[in-house]
Design a protein around this motif. Sequence first.
Motif, PDB file in Angstrom:
ATOM      1  N   VAL A  34      56.888  34.912  64.536  1.00 25.20           N
ATOM      2  CA  VAL A  34      57.916  35.945  64.693  1.00 25.20           C
ATOM      3  C   VAL A  34      57.344  37.329  64.397  1.00 25.20           C
ATOM      4  O   VAL A  34      57.618  38.283  65.121  1.00 25.20           O
ATOM      5  CB  VAL A  34      59.105  35.647  63.747  1.00 25.20           C
ATOM      6  N   THR A  35      56.517  37.404  63.368  1.00 22.42           N
ATOM      7  CA  THR A  35      56.148  38.705  62.820  1.00 22.42           C
ATOM      8  C   THR A  35      54.805  39.220  63.322  1.00 22.42           C
ATOM      9  O   THR A  35      54.633  40.410  63.552  1.00 22.42           O
ATOM     10  CB  THR A  35      56.113  38.621  61.277  1.00 22.42           C
ATOM     11  N   PHE A  36      53.842  38.320  63.486  1.00 29.56           N
ATOM     12  CA  PHE A  36      52.482  38.757  63.815  1.00 29.56           C
ATOM     13  C   PHE A  36      52.051  38.379  65.234  1.00 29.56           C
ATOM     14  O   PHE A  36      50.885  38.507  65.582  1.00 29.56           O
ATOM     15  CB  PHE A  36      51.481  38.197  62.794  1.00 29.56           C
ATOM     16  N   SER A  37      52.971  37.852  66.026  1.00 31.31           N
ATOM     17  CA  SER A  37      52.653  37.571  67.419  1.00 31.31           C
ATOM     18  C   SER A  37      53.707  38.226  68.291  1.00 31.31           C
ATOM     19  O   SER A  37      54.707  38.739  67.781  1.00 31.31           O
ATOM     20  CB  SER A  37      52.632  36.062  67.693  1.00 31.31           C
ATOM     21  N   ASP A  38      53.491  38.217  69.598  1.00 33.78           N
ATOM     22  CA  ASP A  38      54.560  38.699  70.481  1.00 33.78           C
ATOM     23  C   ASP A  38      55.014  37.601  71.420  1.00 33.78           C
ATOM     24  O   ASP A  38      55.534  37.855  72.504  1.00 33.78           O
ATOM     25  CB  ASP A  38      54.121  39.948  71.248  1.00 33.78           C
ATOM     26  N   MET A  39      54.819  36.335  70.997  1.00 37.43           N
ATOM     27  CA  MET A  39      55.395  35.259  71.789  1.00 37.43           C
ATOM     28  C   MET A  39      56.915  35.409  71.780  1.00 37.43           C
ATOM     29  O   MET A  39      57.482  36.040  70.894  1.00 37.43           O
ATOM     30  CB  MET A  39      54.991  33.887  71.258  1.00 37.43           C
ATOM     31  N   ARG A  40      57.596  34.839  72.756  1.00 33.38           N
ATOM     32  CA  ARG A  40      59.036  35.015  72.839  1.00 33.38           C
ATOM     33  C   ARG A  40      59.704  34.417  71.600  1.00 33.38           C
ATOM     34  O   ARG A  40      59.347  33.340  71.145  1.00 33.38           O
ATOM     35  CB  ARG A  40      59.575  34.380  74.123  1.00 33.38           C
ATOM     36  N   TYR A  41      60.699  35.123  71.068  1.00 32.63           N
ATOM     37  CA  TYR A  41      61.436  34.618  69.904  1.00 32.63           C
ATOM     38  C   TYR A  41      61.940  33.197  70.164  1.00 32.63           C
ATOM     39  O   TYR A  41      61.925  32.351  69.266  1.00 32.63           O
ATOM     40  CB  TYR A  41      62.643  35.500  69.607  1.00 32.63           C
ATOM     41  N   SER A  42      62.401  32.955  71.388  1.00 27.66           N
ATOM     42  CA  SER A  42      62.971  31.636  71.678  1.00 27.66           C
ATOM     43  C   SER A  42      61.898  30.553  71.617  1.00 27.66           C
ATOM     44  O   SER A  42      62.171  29.435  71.175  1.00 27.66           O
ATOM     45  CB  SER A  42      63.653  31.638  73.051  1.00 27.66           C
ATOM     46  N   ASP A  43      60.679  30.876  72.023  1.00 31.28           N
ATOM     47  CA  ASP A  43      59.586  29.907  71.911  1.00 31.28           C
ATOM     48  C   ASP A  43      59.210  29.703  70.442  1.00 31.28           C
ATOM     49  O   ASP A  43      58.913  28.581  70.016  1.00 31.28           O
ATOM     50  CB  ASP A  43      58.370  30.381  72.707  1.00 31.28           C
ATOM     51  N   ALA A  44      59.209  30.786  69.682  1.00 33.25           N
ATOM     52  CA  ALA A  44      58.903  30.684  68.251  1.00 33.25           C
ATOM     53  C   ALA A  44      59.913  29.762  67.573  1.00 33.25           C
ATOM     54  O   ALA A  44      59.554  28.890  66.774  1.00 33.25           O
ATOM     55  CB  ALA A  44      58.922  32.067  67.606  1.00 33.25           C
ATOM     56  N   LEU A  45      61.180  29.936  67.917  1.00 31.11           N
ATOM     57  CA  LEU A  45      62.228  29.114  67.315  1.00 31.11           C
ATOM     58  C   LEU A  45      62.027  27.641  67.661  1.00 31.11           C
ATOM     59  O   LEU A  45      62.105  26.760  66.796  1.00 31.11           O
ATOM     60  CB  LEU A  45      63.604  29.600  67.791  1.00 31.11           C
ATOM     61  N   LYS A  46      61.742  27.374  68.937  1.00 33.19           N
ATOM     62  CA  LYS A  46      61.533  25.986  69.381  1.00 33.19           C
ATOM     63  C   LYS A  46      60.361  25.345  68.640  1.00 33.19           C
ATOM     64  O   LYS A  46      60.469  24.235  68.113  1.00 33.19           O
ATOM     65  CB  LYS A  46      61.259  25.948  70.896  1.00 33.19           C
ATOM     66  N   THR A  47      59.227  26.045  68.642  1.00 33.76           N
ATOM     67  CA  THR A  47      58.044  25.510  67.966  1.00 33.76           C
ATOM     68  C   THR A  47      58.305  25.357  66.466  1.00 33.76           C
ATOM     69  O   THR A  47      57.900  24.373  65.852  1.00 33.76           O
ATOM     70  CB  THR A  47      56.836  26.442  68.209  1.00 33.76           C
ATOM     71  N   GLY A  48      58.995  26.333  65.900  1.00 39.28           N
ATOM     72  CA  GLY A  48      59.318  26.278  64.470  1.00 39.28           C
ATOM     73  C   GLY A  48      60.123  25.037  64.106  1.00 39.28           C
ATOM     74  O   GLY A  48      59.911  24.417  63.066  1.00 39.28           O
ATOM     75  N   LYS A  49      61.042  24.658  64.989  1.00 39.94           N
ATOM     76  CA  LYS A  49      61.845  23.462  64.714  1.00 39.94           C
ATOM     77  C   LYS A  49      60.992  22.204  64.728  1.00 39.94           C
ATOM     78  O   LYS A  49      61.179  21.302  63.905  1.00 39.94           O
ATOM     79  CB  LYS A  49      62.971  23.346  65.750  1.00 39.94           C
ATOM     80  N   LYS A  50      60.060  22.144  65.689  1.00 42.10           N
ATOM     81  CA  LYS A  50      59.159  20.989  65.722  1.00 42.10           C
ATOM     82  C   LYS A  50      58.325  20.930  64.449  1.00 42.10           C
ATOM     83  O   LYS A  50      58.164  19.872  63.838  1.00 42.10           O
ATOM     84  CB  LYS A  50      58.221  21.095  66.937  1.00 42.10           C
ATOM     85  N   GLN A  51      57.776  22.069  64.065  1.00 47.24           N
ATOM     86  CA  GLN A  51      56.961  22.117  62.849  1.00 47.24           C
ATOM     87  C   GLN A  51      57.777  21.667  61.633  1.00 47.24           C
ATOM     88  O   GLN A  51      57.291  20.916  60.793  1.00 47.24           O
ATOM     89  CB  GLN A  51      56.455  23.551  62.615  1.00 47.24           C
ATOM     90  N   GLN A  52      59.031  22.110  61.574  1.00 47.74           N
ATOM     91  CA  GLN A  52      59.844  21.779  60.411  1.00 47.74           C
ATOM     92  C   GLN A  52      60.090  20.276  60.341  1.00 47.74           C
ATOM     93  O   GLN A  52      60.082  19.689  59.258  1.00 47.74           O
ATOM     94  CB  GLN A  52      61.163  22.551  60.454  1.00 47.74           C
ATOM     95  N   THR A  53      60.321  19.649  61.505  1.00 49.19           N
ATOM     96  CA  THR A  53      60.523  18.198  61.523  1.00 49.19           C
ATOM     97  C   THR A  53      59.288  17.493  60.961  1.00 49.19           C
ATOM     98  O   THR A  53      59.400  16.552  60.151  1.00 49.19           O
ATOM     99  CB  THR A  53      60.794  17.717  62.964  1.00 49.19           C
ATOM    100  N   ILE A  54      58.121  17.952  61.383  1.00 50.12           N
ATOM    101  CA  ILE A  54      56.878  17.347  60.890  1.00 50.12           C
ATOM    102  C   ILE A  54      56.710  17.607  59.388  1.00 50.12           C
ATOM    103  O   ILE A  54      56.383  16.702  58.614  1.00 50.12           O
ATOM    104  CB  ILE A  54      55.673  17.914  61.687  1.00 50.12           C
ATOM    105  N   MET A  55      56.977  18.828  58.967  1.00 47.84           N
ATOM    106  CA  MET A  55      56.805  19.170  57.560  1.00 47.84           C
ATOM    107  C   MET A  55      57.817  18.450  56.675  1.00 47.84           C
ATOM    108  O   MET A  55      57.516  18.088  55.538  1.00 47.84           O
ATOM    109  CB  MET A  55      56.916  20.687  57.351  1.00 47.84           C
ATOM    110  N   ASP A  56      59.041  18.235  57.197  1.00 50.41           N
ATOM    111  CA  ASP A  56      60.041  17.496  56.413  1.00 50.41           C
ATOM    112  C   ASP A  56      59.505  16.120  56.047  1.00 50.41           C
ATOM    113  O   ASP A  56      59.670  15.652  54.918  1.00 50.41           O
ATOM    114  CB  ASP A  56      61.346  17.341  57.213  1.00 50.41           C
ATOM    115  N   GLU A  57      58.886  15.479  57.030  1.00 50.04           N
ATOM    116  CA  GLU A  57      58.350  14.142  56.776  1.00 50.04           C
ATOM    117  C   GLU A  57      57.215  14.220  55.748  1.00 50.04           C
ATOM    118  O   GLU A  57      57.154  13.443  54.794  1.00 50.04           O
ATOM    119  CB  GLU A  57      57.865  13.531  58.103  1.00 50.04           C
TER     120      GLU A  57
END
Lengths: 446, 446
Positions: free
Chosen positions: B397-420
């Motif tokens: 979100v802060t240090f890249s200019d990828m689309r916010y919506s892509d950041a959100l999508k990827t972030g959710k995947k990462q969170q699922t992995i990190m939760d486990e």
Amino acid sequence: MSRQVKHIGILGAGLVGALLSIYLRKRGYKVSMFEKRADIRKAGNESGRSINLALSRRGIKALKEVGVFDEVSKILLPMEGRMMHGVDGQLTFQPYGKEGQFINSVSRGKLNEILISKAEEVGVELNFEHTSKNVSLDNTHVEFATPEKNITHQFDLIFGSDGAFSQMRQAMVGTNRYNYEQYYIPHGYKELTIPPTESGDFAIASNALHIWPRGKYMLIALPNLDKSFTCTLFFPFEGTPSFESLQTPEQVSAFFSETFPDSLEYIKNIGEEYFKNPTSSLVTIKCFPWVKNNCVLIGDAAHAIVPFYGQGMNAGFEDCFVLNKLLEEYSDDWDKALPLYEEMRKVDADAISDLALHNFVEMRDLVADEKFLVQKKIEAMLHEKFPDQWIPLYSMVTFSDMRYSDALKTGKKQQTIMDEIMSRPGILENWQQLDSHLIIDKLKAF
Amino acid sequence: MSRQVKHIGILGAGLVGALLSIYLRKRGYKVSMFEKRADIRKAGNESGRSINLALSRRGIKALKEVGVFDEVSKILLPMEGRMMHGVDGQLTFQPYGKEGQFINSVSRGKLNEILISKAEEVGVELNFEHTSKNVSLDNTHVEFATPEKNITHQFDLIFGSDGAFSQMRQAMVGTNRYNYEQYYIPHGYKELTIPPTESGDFAIASNALHIWPRGKYMLIALPNLDKSFTCTLFFPFEGTPSFESLQTPEQVSAFFSETFPDSLEYIKNIGEEYFKNPTSSLVTIKCFPWVKNNCVLIGDAAHAIVPFYGQGMNAGFEDCFVLNKLLEEYSDDWDKALPLYEEMRKVDADAISDLALHNFVEMRDLVADEKFLVQKKIEAMLHEKFPDQWIPLYSMVTFSDMRYSDALKTGKKQQTIMDEIMSRPGILENWQQLDSHLIIDKLKAF
């Protein structure tokens, strides 16, 4: 705040405003009701909308409480289930509940007339052709435009039962920290008519709500007292097909004969009626708070919902019932009753709002799905065997008066259990061998 | 619709309006900008809000594109991470990203002055003390009230960069099928000041955003050029404790010395300042469409968000950048550029809006949680080893200019992995032994 309430103003003499006025007058308040339209009971006045609504348990209970149901019951047409019309013309009937359970097709206009007459009878002061131009939340007064002049009336308390585009809510939305949402689905609707047969009878079965489910859109039909049906086409505004894509009578006829072929046996002059009747949009309104100083939202003004669960009117009537019960419980202490009213009803309105949006998918798509129909049969079987322990969601909403929010919660648990069951191999063939005790135990243990 | 655009009106000369005017003037349009306040560059004018903002990658990129970043860079104060203040006064530093990555504290007022001067320099027509009273979506004109008279101006195209309470949006909300939501969180905010030390230095570390996370609420502090800090208390309006519950200077002092004890070493006269400064609310606005005829929403007017991701200004600047790129790509064919602008930016605005709401929980609560901090360390380690394959959500979100919506999508995947991962026994002790290849493979296979 300490409210001394003697004189109550009600904005809007629609279904909810009129019923509310009866409740409040019967509690002994001086009640003045204001309606922008002329008196719908007078000859020559259109009742505004020809739409018919589905009256069910919650609405009936609220009407009974003030002794107006006997008269209403005379204009009801029971609908015992959904009659699905396939593209091939095949009919499938799916009962709404158990034997003897049904919903009721009722004319909005006729029901409104009964309620307004009852309001007048119990002593509500009626003011027609009064358009509220400005609601003062600080001074509890309303400026009205009438055919003759503008006039301002002051009250101890004002109810805004002035519908989805409420003037009172408009005033609230502009105040600080007011939460508000208006959401339009991508579909609109258009009404069409199935007239009685030449021999003066219903053209199709009158004891059902007819649905032509077609995935992304649908046609429905509800019976009227004059043996006609009011059909409603729920259809996307844009895309193909859509209201936008059908531009000529020929295109409309071709689309209907391809998509709803059997409907053309009954709908006359589809090409003409389609373009004569307006296309309307479908809005969901959520807002909070519902009470600002001495101004209170109720019915669609507080929680307009889409029509797909047949609960908009029933929810508004239940608002009146619940408010009345709270006034009863707290001996007309409005300072106690109003915070509880908005707190309880907001949660329940949010629940039925979400259920109504979801039910569009069910009506237009799932009811044509074999798996879905088997699931309905399993749930009916469970309900038959364990009437108090497994009540299908539709029945909790329609045939019970449990809180909408509780129905939604229980419905979600049931769906989780049913998802697992429906994923079992061979379930479509073997569903009658299911161990229903096990299923009930799962729900209890959820 | 075929738009012939020569003269563009811009409502609001705030940060986004001023930057947008530079972009459009540089493309060759005649640009007239209207601001209801007086010229903030003139002595004696308050800049409106003393708040400082966090400028990061997206905003910087948008400023660079029109050659205004060099001057802006002189007023920036880098913040390399969060400095958490425990109740016991203990400090914990958590870097925002990798070595050399930081966000920038910047004065809203000073940044606005630079942008307005640049707009003037490139030939934007500036009109101060022009309050828009009515925006005509049909006629592309605006009625302004000025200190002397009311005046109406017509344009080929009008941008509403007039903030969260946009007049242009107000006109749109009243049109049929307009989707709109205003949502206030239960918290408000109040600004307080940490002055420089007597020797004229920063009282606390200037290279960090300071947070006193306290679960349901928090205090934060950002450095200013004059070596003071602007503190902001984010606090519930109601309940205990809340803005409502603290009624006297004594109560405020007692609350601060119990809850943020070390802050009182730096904030002077808390009792006085607390009651002198206003309490403001925090709104999220979502709406659609953003384009009606020749009227276009941008920045907060289209998507006001809560400040907890430090992205409000950056998102607004990115709106300008993206619109400019589309105009470039389609040779200033507005009929092509505008639909793509609203479609792309709506999706991304919704994403950053949700991220910002969620980040409040992270800032006020999770940053004080050991497990959360270990998760951050694991993600930093993954990012270090696989810089392109695992980018922590905050960095996307802060240090890249990828689309916010892509950041959100990827972030959710990462969170699922990190939760486990975080649910594994002993993870707090053994996290350094994690097989990072396996984790990266999981993310790829998601």
